[in-house]
Design a protein around this motif. Structure first.
Motif, short mmCIF file in Angstrom:
data_model
loop_
_atom_site.label_atom_id
_atom_site.label_comp_id
_atom_site.label_asym_id
_atom_site.label_seq_id
_atom_site.Cartn_x
_atom_site.Cartn_y
_atom_site.Cartn_z
N ASN A 145 25.90 72.20 -61.23
CA ASN A 145 24.89 72.14 -60.15
C ASN A 145 23.56 71.61 -60.67
O ASN A 145 22.88 70.84 -60.01
N ILE A 146 23.20 72.05 -61.87
CA ILE A 146 21.94 71.59 -62.46
C ILE A 146 22.03 70.10 -62.81
O ILE A 146 21.14 69.31 -62.48
N LEU A 147 23.13 69.71 -63.46
CA LEU A 147 23.27 68.31 -63.88
C LEU A 147 23.32 67.36 -62.68
O LEU A 147 22.77 66.26 -62.74
N ASN A 148 23.94 67.81 -61.58
CA ASN A 148 23.97 66.96 -60.37
C ASN A 148 22.55 66.65 -59.92
O ASN A 148 22.22 65.52 -59.55
N LYS A 149 21.70 67.67 -59.94
CA LYS A 149 20.31 67.46 -59.50
C LYS A 149 19.56 66.58 -60.49
O LYS A 149 18.76 65.73 -60.10
N THR A 155 17.86 61.29 -64.37
CA THR A 155 18.15 61.63 -65.77
C THR A 155 19.60 61.30 -66.10
O THR A 155 20.51 61.67 -65.36
N THR A 156 19.81 60.62 -67.22
CA THR A 156 21.17 60.19 -67.58
C THR A 156 21.68 60.77 -68.90
O THR A 156 22.85 60.65 -69.21
N THR A 157 20.79 61.37 -69.70
CA THR A 157 21.22 62.06 -70.93
C THR A 157 20.40 63.33 -71.10
O THR A 157 19.19 63.33 -70.85
N VAL A 158 21.06 64.40 -71.56
CA VAL A 158 20.42 65.71 -71.62
C VAL A 158 20.81 66.43 -72.91
O VAL A 158 21.98 66.45 -73.29
N GLU A 159 19.84 67.03 -73.56
CA GLU A 159 20.13 67.96 -74.66
C GLU A 159 20.43 69.30 -74.02
O GLU A 159 19.72 69.72 -73.10
N ALA A 160 21.50 69.98 -74.46
CA ALA A 160 21.93 71.20 -73.78
C ALA A 160 22.05 72.35 -74.76
O ALA A 160 22.87 72.33 -75.67
N LYS A 161 21.22 73.38 -74.54
CA LYS A 161 21.18 74.51 -75.47
C LYS A 161 22.03 75.68 -74.98
O LYS A 161 22.10 75.93 -73.77
N SER A 162 22.58 76.42 -75.93
CA SER A 162 23.10 77.76 -75.63
C SER A 162 21.88 78.69 -75.75
O SER A 162 20.76 78.26 -75.61
N GLY A 163 22.08 79.97 -76.00
CA GLY A 163 20.93 80.82 -76.26
C GLY A 163 20.76 82.02 -75.33
O GLY A 163 19.80 82.78 -75.46
N ARG A 179 30.65 71.67 -73.76
CA ARG A 179 31.69 70.67 -74.09
C ARG A 179 32.47 70.27 -72.82
O ARG A 179 32.72 69.09 -72.58
N VAL A 180 32.81 71.26 -71.99
CA VAL A 180 33.54 70.96 -70.75
C VAL A 180 32.66 70.09 -69.84
O VAL A 180 33.12 69.08 -69.28
N LEU A 181 31.40 70.46 -69.72
CA LEU A 181 30.49 69.70 -68.84
C LEU A 181 30.32 68.27 -69.32
O LEU A 181 30.25 67.33 -68.53
N ASP A 182 30.26 68.10 -70.63
CA ASP A 182 30.09 66.75 -71.18
C ASP A 182 31.28 65.88 -70.80
O ASP A 182 31.13 64.70 -70.52
N LYS A 183 32.46 66.50 -70.78
CA LYS A 183 33.66 65.73 -70.42
C LYS A 183 33.69 65.44 -68.92
O LYS A 183 34.11 64.39 -68.49
N GLN A 184 33.24 66.43 -68.11
CA GLN A 184 33.44 66.33 -66.66
C GLN A 184 32.32 65.59 -65.94
O GLN A 184 32.51 65.10 -64.84
N PRO A 186 29.03 62.86 -65.38
CA PRO A 186 28.54 61.55 -65.85
C PRO A 186 27.40 61.66 -66.87
O PRO A 186 27.29 60.81 -67.76
N ILE A 187 26.55 62.66 -66.76
CA ILE A 187 25.45 62.79 -67.73
C ILE A 187 26.02 63.08 -69.11
O ILE A 187 26.91 63.92 -69.26
N ASP A 188 25.52 62.39 -70.12
CA ASP A 188 25.91 62.67 -71.51
C ASP A 188 25.12 63.87 -72.03
O ASP A 188 23.91 63.95 -71.82
N LEU A 189 25.81 64.77 -72.71
CA LEU A 189 25.16 65.97 -73.24
C LEU A 189 25.14 65.96 -74.76
O LEU A 189 26.09 65.52 -75.40
N VAL A 190 24.06 66.48 -75.32
CA VAL A 190 23.93 66.64 -76.77
C VAL A 190 23.78 68.16 -77.02
O VAL A 190 22.79 68.76 -76.62
N PRO A 191 24.81 68.78 -77.65
CA PRO A 191 24.84 70.24 -77.72
C PRO A 191 23.98 70.85 -78.85
O PRO A 191 24.02 70.38 -79.98
N THR A 192 23.25 71.89 -78.49
CA THR A 192 22.40 72.61 -79.45
C THR A 192 22.72 74.11 -79.43
O THR A 192 22.74 74.73 -78.36
N PHE A 193 22.93 74.65 -80.62
CA PHE A 193 23.17 76.10 -80.78
C PHE A 193 21.81 76.80 -80.91
O PHE A 193 21.04 76.51 -81.83
N LEU A 194 21.53 77.72 -79.97
CA LEU A 194 20.26 78.46 -80.00
C LEU A 194 20.57 79.96 -80.04
O LEU A 194 20.08 80.75 -79.23
#
Ligand code: NIG
Ligand code: FE
Length: 427
Positions: A145-149, A155-163, A179-184, A186-194
């Motif tokens: 829902n967030i990525l759709n908005k 926005t076409t690329t997003v850094e995505a944190k846990s935490g 990881r699932v969201l990155d596959k599903q 269109p926005i490319d995600l860059v994963p960050t462990f927080l």
């Protein structure tokens, strides 16, 4: 601007007649620093050709017509009176969480500070409770829902944190959701462990023991599963100290995970100096950072990500000193910091706040939201500018020039978004 080898190419899609095509061409430096942040490298009556998801030509409309072959299959987008820019890159996002915290506005209006709300079990800790209860499917649904908005807002690329898990199981669950969201999506995600975002209730008063858990159990699992490219820590008075932060980030580095830090948001704990010492890739917030630390960051080439949505939501009078940072030669990027305290998907809103509250110029803010933001997640060779060979990640706006992005606010100015060469948004 044009590709030497474009002759004869039959593009899948072309954009023509853009009133302004903001290329952010790399000849002005990558990342852009100091005065170069104002250089947008604009082409009037601009045009661009796309093939197989990549940009194959950039120039004027006339040049494009002479350079490539358009046939009946080529999609032609007429951008007359419109602005075309690289898709926004949002390089600091707390994407994975459950629930919401709209009730905290009343507490803030009554004068409660961010740390007081957190100490009372609200803030991050309330979100942790809800995130722990959520299934991975629910977290994926919320993230979608967030990525759709975000996509709708350019926005076409997003850094995505846990935490918001703060246990091995729940942090892994959060990163698996990324990881699932990155596959599903269109926005490319860059994963960050927080994992070091707050001290979970079961470790209250035992921060060092929690730090040990992060280092000895969480980080190795995250690395083993290949779930994170970056590790972040909330380094702040009463949260994680400078020494604890250093320890966690060096352990991450040993495992091949790159370093990010939340620093000097509420209190100056000398976070900027630590970021320079560690040569972190990027740091977030920096409202209170001291001059010595900032100058060291400039020297070390650490990117400052300014997050003006957060002081806005916390009703703070201080914002990060963007003018000083640009003057010192720190590469400055901006991000939404989307999280349950500061819930905005809009880089357009972030650009407006950057100009009005941090005195960045419209050109600097756009640079900070595109090429410099791409550098902050080390994707500058793929995205962040409109140049031959880069991904065709493009935003088209219903406005005649880039000043409007900082001028007309509170509405979505996006007309179309193109991701990997495909039109994914038509507003
Ligand atoms: O960057 N300051 C630390 N973390 C987030 C806020 C997290 C929250 O309030 O839920 C930030 O603003
Ligand atoms: Fe943050």
């Amino acid at each position: 601007m044009s590709s030497k080898n474009s002759k004869g190419i039959i593009p899948d899609t072309v954009i023509i007649h853009a009133n302004e095509l903001v290329t952010l061409n790399s000849k002005f430096g990558v990342p852009r620093i100091g005065k170069a942040m104002k250089e947008l490298a604009i082409i009037n009556d601009g045009a661009l050709a796309i093939k197989d998801g990549k940009i194959v030509f950039v120039g004027t409309t006339n040049e494009l017509m002479n350079a490539v072959k358009i046939n009946e299959k080529t999609i032609q987008i007429d951008a007359t009176n419109k602005l075309v820019t690289p898709g926004f890159v949002d390089p600091h996002v707390h994407l994975i969480f459950a629930g919401s915290r709209e009730n905290e506005l009343t507490m803030k209006l009554a004068g409660k500070t961010y740390l007081e709300i957190l100490e009372a079990g609200g803030g991050i800790l309330k979100t942790v409770k809800e995130t722990r209860k959520a299934t991975i499917e629910e977290l994926v649904e919320n993230g979608k829902n967030i990525l759709n908005k975000m996509l709708k807002h350019g926005t076409t690329t997003v850094e995505a944190k846990s935490g918001y898990g703060l246990s091995t199981k729940d942090e892994i669950k959060s990163l698996e959701a990324v990881r699932v969201l990155d596959k599903q999506h269109p926005i490319d995600l860059v994963p960050t462990f927080l994992g070091a975002h707050a001290i979970p209730p079961e470790f209250k008063g035992r921060t060092d023991e929690y730090v040990d858990l992060v280092i000895s159990e969480m980080l190795p699992k995250v690395a083993e599963k290949g779930l994170a490219e970056f590790c972040d820590v909330f380094c702040e008075k009463g949260i994680f100290s400078i020494d604890q932060t250093r320890k966690i980030l060096l352990a991450a580095k040993n495992l091949g995970i790159k370093m990010i830090i939340h620093i000097d948001e509420i209190v100056d704990t000398n976070g900027a100096a630590l970021a320079a010492e560690l040569k972190a890739v990027q740091t977030g917030h920096l409202l209170q950072s001291n001059d010595t630390g900032l100058k060291a960051m400039a020297k070390a080439g650490v990117i400052a990500i300014l997050l003006p949505g957060t002081p806005f939501c916390l009703m703070m009078k201080d914002y990060a000193p963007a003018r000083k940072m640009i003057e010192y030669g720190i590469p400055v990027a901006i991000a939404t910091d989307l999280n349950p305290n500061c819930w905005t998907e809009s880089m357009l809103m972030t650009i407006v706040l950057s100009c009005y509250n941090m005195k960045m110029s419209p050109a600097e803010a756009l640079t900070a939201a595109t090429i410099n933001a791409a550098c902050a997640i080390q994707r500058e060779n793929e995205i962040g500018s409109l140049e031959v060979g880069k991904k065709a990640d493009i935003a088209i706006f219903e406005v005649p020039n880039y000043y409007f992005l900082s001028y007309q606010f509170g509405i979505n100015l996006v007309s179309k978004v193109i991701k990997n060469g495909k039109i994914v948004v038509e507003n």
